[in-house]
Design a protein around this motif. Sequence first.
Motif, PDB file in Angstrom:
ATOM      1  N   LYS A   1       8.325  -4.709   0.208  1.00 49.84           N
ATOM      2  CA  LYS A   1       9.473  -5.519   0.626  1.00 49.84           C
ATOM      3  C   LYS A   1      10.058  -5.021   1.943  1.00 49.84           C
ATOM      4  CE  LYS A   1      11.821  -5.573  -3.334  1.00 49.84           C
ATOM      5  NZ  LYS A   1      12.880  -5.932  -4.309  1.00 49.84           N
ATOM      6  N   ARG A   2       9.784  -3.776   2.307  1.00 49.39           N
ATOM      7  CA  ARG A   2      10.286  -3.281   3.587  1.00 49.39           C
ATOM      8  C   ARG A   2       9.610  -3.932   4.773  1.00 49.39           C
ATOM      9  NH1 ARG A   2      10.204   3.035   1.758  1.00 49.39           N
ATOM     10  NH2 ARG A   2      11.632   2.795  -0.001  1.00 49.39           N
ATOM     11  N   HIS A   3       8.500  -4.655   4.521  1.00 48.38           N
ATOM     12  CA  HIS A   3       7.924  -5.470   5.591  1.00 48.38           C
ATOM     13  C   HIS A   3       8.957  -6.468   6.109  1.00 48.38           C
ATOM     14  CE1 HIS A   3       3.567  -4.528   5.596  1.00 48.38           C
ATOM     15  NE2 HIS A   3       3.779  -4.163   4.345  1.00 48.38           N
TER      16      HIS A   3
ATOM     17  N   GLU B   1       8.214  -0.755  -1.341  1.00 50.01           N
ATOM     18  CA  GLU B   1       7.637  -0.472  -0.034  1.00 50.01           C
ATOM     19  C   GLU B   1       7.133  -1.739   0.634  1.00 50.01           C
ATOM     20  OE1 GLU B   1       6.156   4.113  -0.922  1.00 50.01           O
ATOM     21  OE2 GLU B   1       4.752   2.438  -1.145  1.00 50.01           O
TER      22      GLU B   1
ATOM     23  N   PRO C   1       5.906  -0.492   7.390  1.00 54.62           N
ATOM     24  CA  PRO C   1       6.732   0.695   7.347  1.00 54.62           C
ATOM     25  C   PRO C   1       5.872   1.928   7.120  1.00 54.62           C
ATOM     26  CG  PRO C   1       7.021  -0.600   5.350  1.00 54.62           C
ATOM     27  CD  PRO C   1       6.210  -1.424   6.295  1.00 54.62           C
TER      28      PRO C   1
ATOM     29  N   GLN D   1      12.445  -6.003   5.813  1.00 55.33           N
ATOM     30  CA  GLN D   1      13.762  -5.405   5.683  1.00 55.33           C
ATOM     31  C   GLN D   1      14.692  -5.734   6.854  1.00 55.33           C
ATOM     32  OE1 GLN D   1      13.399  -1.148   5.577  1.00 55.33           O
ATOM     33  NE2 GLN D   1      12.204  -1.030   7.469  1.00 55.33           N
ATOM     34  N   ASP D   2      14.152  -6.085   8.015  1.00 58.99           N
ATOM     35  CA  ASP D   2      14.983  -6.361   9.189  1.00 58.99           C
ATOM     36  C   ASP D   2      15.084  -7.856   9.463  1.00 58.99           C
ATOM     37  OD1 ASP D   2      15.454  -3.641   9.701  1.00 58.99           O
ATOM     38  OD2 ASP D   2      13.540  -3.464  10.750  1.00 58.99           O
TER      39      ASP D   2
END
Length: 339
Positions: free
Chosen positions: A234-236, A232, A332, A238-239
């Motif tokens: 790492k989704r900081h 979760e 996220p 993700q883009d």
Amino acid sequence: MFAIEADNLHRTYRTSSGWIRRSRRTITAVDGVSFQVPPGELFGLLGPNGAGKTTTIKILNTLLLPTGGTARIHGLDVTRHTAEVRRRIGYVFGGDRGLYDRLSALDNLRYFAELYEVDPRVQRRRIEELLELVGLTGRQKERVEGYSRGMKQRLHIARGLLHDPDVIFLDEPTLGVDPVAARDLRAMIAELVRNGRTVLLTTHYMFEAEELCDRIGVITSGRMRALGTPGELKRHAQDRVVVEAEVYGVDEEQLDALRAERGVRGVTVDQRGMLQVIVVQCDIDGDAEPERFRSFVRQSLAHLKLGRVEVREPTLEDAYVGIVTGQEAAAPETTAVLS
């Protein structure tokens, strides 16, 4: 019931400076930290030096009184049920403190077993089991002053487990330990969790946190900034993609030029001797973006002595750097961010 609970913890202290005209000021070490750890979880508390991690742990360990908020271990308030809490916890802070160098490992454990009021009828068996667990069987009669750092860390863990605690606090247990010993210590920590212990771990090694932790809290300036699983967090990032460049002699003006480029989220520098490794986090929009950013970084630094320039996927460390440097504007939906 949670194994560890921190509810809006605060801790301030007064300090003074100066000789003739002394000035006093109040320092906030912990500023409203809240989190819960269920039984059997390995929870990582990450943050830069001075972020408030050790102060938070000392409050949970009954070593410091909070100036606000509450903390509980298995429902026991750390300020009102201090003795009961201390029977339920083990604290491993590592390093050269907390052991007697002129005593053997065996004598150290016997001494601390007496302090922990371990039943004399079970002391011998308990110490033998712990020496086996930490891999010091056969070396237990040697003086601790002759131990390597890794061996001392193992003995610290054995000391922290003498009274069979439910909750264990590990404060940077692998700091300064060689890679082989650190790997063994990580395996030992994982085994503690498999055996039903609750572990709170602090570390500066992101790969270690990702390998071991069920959930991670990131604390900066005394506040919890992000909370979630390693995936979760790492989704900081993700883009985005990360461009990593090796260079010699880059200055702050050139770094500011990189930061000013459209789509650049953040730029950090890791100094490795004379070599500088520049990490550029970039927002992506389309398949061509990664190559555009690589070309931009290469061209911007072309007048310097330039090594490799490569594009890679973001890691937990990249997400962590973004959080602690304030580069993250939002989190996220699956990650709780507290401010």
